[in-house]
Scaffold this active site. Structure first.
Site, short mmCIF file in Angstrom:
data_model
loop_
_atom_site.label_atom_id
_atom_site.label_comp_id
_atom_site.label_asym_id
_atom_site.label_seq_id
_atom_site.Cartn_x
_atom_site.Cartn_y
_atom_site.Cartn_z
N GLY A 215 8.27 22.48 -49.17
CA GLY A 215 8.30 22.99 -47.79
C GLY A 215 9.22 24.18 -47.67
O GLY A 215 9.64 24.75 -48.68
N ASN A 216 9.52 24.58 -46.46
CA ASN A 216 10.46 25.68 -46.26
C ASN A 216 11.30 25.40 -45.01
O ASN A 216 11.09 24.40 -44.33
CB ASN A 216 9.73 27.01 -46.18
N ARG A 217 12.24 26.31 -44.73
CA ARG A 217 13.24 26.02 -43.71
C ARG A 217 12.83 26.45 -42.30
O ARG A 217 13.65 26.42 -41.38
CB ARG A 217 14.56 26.69 -44.10
N SER A 218 11.59 26.84 -42.09
CA SER A 218 11.18 27.29 -40.76
C SER A 218 11.27 26.14 -39.74
O SER A 218 10.79 25.04 -40.01
CB SER A 218 9.75 27.82 -40.81
N ALA A 282 5.73 30.23 -41.30
CA ALA A 282 6.17 30.49 -42.67
C ALA A 282 5.18 29.79 -43.59
O ALA A 282 5.18 28.55 -43.69
CB ALA A 282 7.58 29.96 -42.87
#
Ligand code: CTP
Length: 419
Positions: A215-218, A282
């Site tokens: 995943g990512n930090r968005s 993102a």
């Protein structure tokens, strides 16, 4: 869909009978779990007659079916309305002192809570802290509506209308959008009145196995702020929501997505009737080449796994290609999260990205460990393919969203001068 409808002990319980009807008439299978207090407002017989299922609030009924575990486990969606101050507190502290709170602890699918209480109780720091706790755990807690309360008083604390809860619940569960029942506060007079705006928000999640993902930090905050700003500018707004830390706003159509490929499908579909598409999500550039159908276990007799990645499609680029191929009059806006490095600064990379992606506007921000992601403020530069001067905007994410929407309105009026 299998739904559990939890009913709290508040006068608004009577409105939940209509909510139950909306679910059953749409073909859903609903089990109602009222609290003890709720049955003082609306009796068990009403819930049984309307749902067609036996109704209980005790963990000691139907023990042979392990009801207190089974109901939460099997439910594809749990909706709690009205969520009273007491029920929010019990859920936030993980209590399991009746069938409904047991069921909430067993929830395997999405949970939506629709609060209703007096304004003072809603605003009390204890209630607000409980709501924050629940939201931080991924539970969707709707904002209460504002208006006349039980007595002569009025303010925030009213149960949202059954139609609004119904639409929010189905959107949360990823059921087909129900645009006609989505409440809209679109103003007929705003600069985007009569236009459809699609906004993607949040971060995609790319599964490795049934329990793990890349995943990512968005956080989704900027995308949600854009959806709100577009709605306030009078547009009909569709939010393509990847994973977000914040709830979707009221008055917009929500399409829930998980992976980049799901977002691609939803975006191409939504773009077909959109005047503006804003890609604020993102999107993972890569996904695991193989997704294991079962949990990947560590084993002493085989080597540790190596994750190979394959590239995801560039959705923004595809949207531009489809638009150009169809010669559509559509404004496409991209976002660029850049860090800059030894080979180039943030703006140089962003100008190159604008040329590469060929979108109309590119909103550029600099990201770092603690910059932008999850924060409430932002500072951006808006670049335009038409060559006009880069424009800076900063402040809260709502301020930045308002500036982006203003710029979109200006670009649209430049392309299509008002009659
Ligand atoms: N985007 C997209 N599809 C992808 C990756 C990104 O549509 N597979 C969109 C994002 O929503 C955003 C814009 O492209 O609007 C730029 O995202 P960013 O991650 O900064 O750009 P990338 O193309 O991934 O470029 P790079 O990571 O190489 O900087």
């Amino acid at each position: 869909m299998r739904i559990v409808l939890g009913v709290g002990g508040g006068i608004a319980a009577y409105k939940v009978a209509s909510l139950l009807r909306l679910f059953t008439e749409a073909g859903h299978d609903v089990t109602v779990i009222p609290t003890e207090a709720a049955t003082r407002f609306v009796g068990v017989a009403t819930w049984e007659a309307l749902s067609g299922h036996p109704v209980s609030n005790s963990v000691f009924d139907e023990v042979h079916t392990v009801n207190h575990v089974r109901l939460g486990h099997e439910a594809e969606l749990i909706v709690v309305a009205p969520a009273t101050a007491d029920l929010l507190a019990r859920a936030a502290t993980g209590q399991a002192n009746d069938l409904l709170t047991n069921t909430l602890l067993m929830a395997g699918g999405p949970v939506l809570m629709a609060p209703a209480m007096h304004t003072e109780m809603w605003r009390h720091p204890a209630t607000q802290a409980n709501v924050e706790t629940l939201r931080s755990r991924g539970i969707t807690v709707l904002e209460p509506a504002t208006g006349r309360l039980t007595g002569a008083d009025s303010g925030p604390g009213r149960l949202p209308e059954p139609e609004a809860i119904f639409a929010a619940a189905l959107a949360l569960a990823g059921a087909p959008a129900v645009p006609n029942t989505v409440p809209t506060t679109a103003s007929a007079a705003g600069p985007l009145a009569g236009l459809t705006v699609t906004v993607s928000a949040g971060g995609t999640r790319e599964p490795l196995d049934p329990v793990r993902f890349l995943g990512n930090r968005s956080s989704g905050k900027q995308g949600v702020a854009l959806a709100v700003a577009a709605r306030e500018a009078g547009a009909r707004v569709r939010l393509l929501a990847a994973h977000m830390d914040v709830p979707a706003p009221a008055g917009v159509e929500v399409v829930q997505v998980e992976t980049a490929l799901e977002l691609r499908k939803a975006a191409l579909h939504a773009a077909a009737d959109s005047d503006v598409v804003i890609m604020a999500a993102a999107v993972a550039d890569f996904r695991p080449a193989d997704v294991s159908g079962t949990k990947i276990k560590k084993r002493d007799d085989v080597a540790d796994p190596v994750i190979s990645l394959v590239r995801n499609p560039d959705i923004l680029r595809e949207l531009v290609e489809v638009r150009d191929a169809a010669s559509r009059n559509q404004l496409i806006v991209g976002f660029a999260a850049e860090t800059g490095d030894a080979d180039g600064d943030v703006l140089e990379y962003a100008q190159a990205k604008l040329r590469r992606k060929a979108c109309d506007l590119l909103v550029v921000n600099q990201v770092g460990q603690n910059q932008v992601f999850g924060q409430d403020s932002n500072a951006v530069v808006i670049l335009s393919r038409s060559g006009s001067e880069p424009q800076e905007a900063s402040g809260s994410k709502s301020d930045v969203a308002a500036a982006v929407i203003d710029r979109i309105s200006a670009e649209l009026s430049r392309v299509v001068p008002p009659a």
